[in-house]
Design a protein around this motif. Structure first.
Motif, PDB file in Angstrom:
ATOM      1  N   ILE A  56     -22.111  22.456  -5.960  1.00  0.00           N
ATOM      2  CA  ILE A  56     -22.267  21.001  -5.992  1.00  0.00           C
ATOM      3  C   ILE A  56     -23.667  20.655  -5.504  1.00  0.00           C
ATOM      4  N   ARG A  57     -24.349  19.791  -6.240  1.00  0.00           N
ATOM      5  CA  ARG A  57     -25.729  19.424  -5.900  1.00  0.00           C
ATOM      6  C   ARG A  57     -25.826  18.889  -4.473  1.00  0.00           C
ATOM      7  N   ALA A  58     -26.955  19.142  -3.842  1.00  0.00           N
ATOM      8  CA  ALA A  58     -27.187  18.736  -2.456  1.00  0.00           C
ATOM      9  C   ALA A  58     -27.059  17.228  -2.275  1.00  0.00           C
ATOM     10  N   THR A  59     -27.517  16.439  -3.242  1.00  0.00           N
ATOM     11  CA  THR A  59     -27.417  14.977  -3.114  1.00  0.00           C
ATOM     12  C   THR A  59     -25.963  14.529  -3.070  1.00  0.00           C
ATOM     13  N   ILE A  60     -25.113  15.200  -3.809  1.00  0.00           N
ATOM     14  CA  ILE A  60     -23.684  14.851  -3.813  1.00  0.00           C
ATOM     15  C   ILE A  60     -23.027  15.318  -2.518  1.00  0.00           C
ATOM     16  N   ARG A  61     -23.364  16.521  -2.050  1.00  0.00           N
ATOM     17  CA  ARG A  61     -22.827  16.996  -0.765  1.00  0.00           C
ATOM     18  C   ARG A  61     -23.251  16.060   0.364  1.00  0.00           C
ATOM     19  N   ALA A  62     -24.487  15.589   0.305  1.00  0.00           N
ATOM     20  CA  ALA A  62     -24.979  14.659   1.332  1.00  0.00           C
ATOM     21  C   ALA A  62     -24.201  13.345   1.293  1.00  0.00           C
ATOM     22  N   ARG A  63     -23.867  12.872   0.101  1.00  0.00           N
ATOM     23  CA  ARG A  63     -23.104  11.628  -0.022  1.00  0.00           C
ATOM     24  C   ARG A  63     -21.703  11.804   0.545  1.00  0.00           C
ATOM     25  N   PHE A  64     -21.069  12.929   0.247  1.00  0.00           N
ATOM     26  CA  PHE A  64     -19.767  13.229   0.857  1.00  0.00           C
ATOM     27  C   PHE A  64     -19.897  13.224   2.381  1.00  0.00           C
ATOM     28  N   ALA A  65     -20.951  13.848   2.907  1.00  0.00           N
ATOM     29  CA  ALA A  65     -21.148  13.948   4.356  1.00  0.00           C
ATOM     30  C   ALA A  65     -21.273  12.574   5.002  1.00  0.00           C
ATOM     31  N   VAL A  66     -21.995  11.659   4.367  1.00  0.00           N
ATOM     32  CA  VAL A  66     -22.144  10.297   4.899  1.00  0.00           C
ATOM     33  C   VAL A  66     -20.782   9.618   4.998  1.00  0.00           C
ATOM     34  N   HIS A  67     -20.003   9.706   3.934  1.00  0.00           N
ATOM     35  CA  HIS A  67     -18.679   9.064   3.939  1.00  0.00           C
ATOM     36  C   HIS A  67     -17.725   9.742   4.921  1.00  0.00           C
ATOM     37  N   GLU A  68     -17.785  11.068   5.019  1.00  0.00           N
ATOM     38  CA  GLU A  68     -16.926  11.781   5.963  1.00  0.00           C
ATOM     39  C   GLU A  68     -17.271  11.399   7.404  1.00  0.00           C
ATOM     40  N   LYS A  69     -18.553  11.231   7.683  1.00  0.00           N
ATOM     41  CA  LYS A  69     -18.974  10.818   9.028  1.00  0.00           C
ATOM     42  C   LYS A  69     -18.418   9.432   9.352  1.00  0.00           C
ATOM     43  N   THR A  70     -18.478   8.529   8.395  1.00  0.00           N
ATOM     44  CA  THR A  70     -17.902   7.192   8.575  1.00  0.00           C
ATOM     45  C   THR A  70     -16.405   7.293   8.809  1.00  0.00           C
ATOM     46  N   MET A  71     -15.738   8.123   8.007  1.00  0.00           N
ATOM     47  CA  MET A  71     -14.296   8.287   8.145  1.00  0.00           C
ATOM     48  C   MET A  71     -13.942   8.824   9.530  1.00  0.00           C
ATOM     49  N   ARG A  72     -14.721   9.775  10.025  1.00  0.00           N
ATOM     50  CA  ARG A  72     -14.438  10.365  11.337  1.00  0.00           C
ATOM     51  C   ARG A  72     -14.590   9.331  12.448  1.00  0.00           C
ATOM     52  N   LYS A  73     -15.560   8.445  12.324  1.00  0.00           N
ATOM     53  CA  LYS A  73     -15.747   7.393  13.332  1.00  0.00           C
ATOM     54  C   LYS A  73     -14.666   6.337  13.238  1.00  0.00           C
ATOM     55  N   ARG A  74     -14.384   5.905  12.028  1.00  0.00           N
ATOM     56  CA  ARG A  74     -13.510   4.759  11.813  1.00  0.00           C
ATOM     57  C   ARG A  74     -12.029   5.105  11.863  1.00  0.00           C
ATOM     58  N   TYR A  75     -11.666   6.317  11.426  1.00  0.00           N
ATOM     59  CA  TYR A  75     -10.245   6.636  11.248  1.00  0.00           C
ATOM     60  C   TYR A  75      -9.787   7.880  12.001  1.00  0.00           C
ATOM     61  N   ALA A  76     -10.460   8.245  13.059  1.00  0.00           N
ATOM     62  CA  ALA A  76     -10.088   9.457  13.806  1.00  0.00           C
ATOM     63  C   ALA A  76      -8.649   9.411  14.301  1.00  0.00           C
ATOM     64  N   ASP A  77      -8.131   8.206  14.541  1.00  0.00           N
ATOM     65  CA  ASP A  77      -6.749   8.079  15.020  1.00  0.00           C
ATOM     66  C   ASP A  77      -5.730   8.060  13.887  1.00  0.00           C
ATOM     67  N   LYS A  78      -6.178   8.052  12.640  1.00  0.00           N
ATOM     68  CA  LYS A  78      -5.277   7.965  11.484  1.00  0.00           C
ATOM     69  C   LYS A  78      -5.121   9.278  10.728  1.00  0.00           C
ATOM     70  N   VAL A  79      -6.164  10.111  10.761  1.00  0.00           N
ATOM     71  CA  VAL A  79      -6.149  11.356  10.005  1.00  0.00           C
ATOM     72  C   VAL A  79      -5.531  12.451  10.877  1.00  0.00           C
ATOM     73  N   VAL A  80      -4.522  13.112  10.353  1.00  0.00           N
ATOM     74  CA  VAL A  80      -3.836  14.163  11.088  1.00  0.00           C
ATOM     75  C   VAL A  80      -4.459  15.527  10.790  1.00  0.00           C
ATOM     76  N   ALA A  81      -4.927  15.712   9.551  1.00  0.00           N
ATOM     77  CA  ALA A  81      -5.535  16.981   9.163  1.00  0.00           C
ATOM     78  C   ALA A  81      -6.328  16.791   7.877  1.00  0.00           C
TER      79      ALA A  81
END
Length: 128
Positions: A56-81
């Motif tokens: 997967i191209r680096a630009t796409i991996r970077a975009r996933f990383a940005v959204h995952e970082k947001t998810m970890r901050k915003r939804y850490a209490d909602k995601v079980v795994a």
């Protein structure tokens, strides 16, 4: 990218080789973030069976990383795994190694070979 809530509260995202940064943005903004606004705990499964995640191209991996970082901050209490499906054992090993080094997931992360194995792990682990 295919988004599937049919096994709610397990969310399955199936990646393909036609991923674009726009697809990634739409996935998180239209499906994943709204799903995590729902009551209760959730498991996210990312199925990479139809794509080599190392290609997967680096630009796409970077975009996933940005959204995952947001998810970890915003939804850490909602995601079980967070479970990733990759049939190739060498790729699973590489992904696991990166996760060990990064070590920043606030929930359990598991790499498995199939959707069946993912569902069995969820059941066995009593995550939900």
């Amino acid at each position: 990218i295919d988004y599937d809530e049919s096994k709610w509260p397990v969310i399955i995202v199936r990646l393909n080789d036609k991923i674009t940064t726009q697809c990634v943005d739409e996935l998180y903004q239209e499906f994943i973030f709204p799903a995590f606004e729902k009551p209760g705990k959730h498991v996210q499964v990312t199925d990479m069976s139809n794509v080599n995640p190392l290609m997967i191209r680096a630009t796409i991996r970077a975009r996933f990383a940005v959204h995952e970082k947001t998810m970890r901050k915003r939804y850490a209490d909602k995601v079980v795994a967070d479970i990733r499906i990759t049939p190739n054992i060498a790729i699973r090993g590489a992904i696991t190694g990166v996760e060990w080094v990064a070590g920043d997931a606030p929930w359990p992360v598991k790499n498995v070979s199939s959707e069946q194995e993912a569902m069995e792990w969820i059941e066995k682990s009593k995550l939900l």
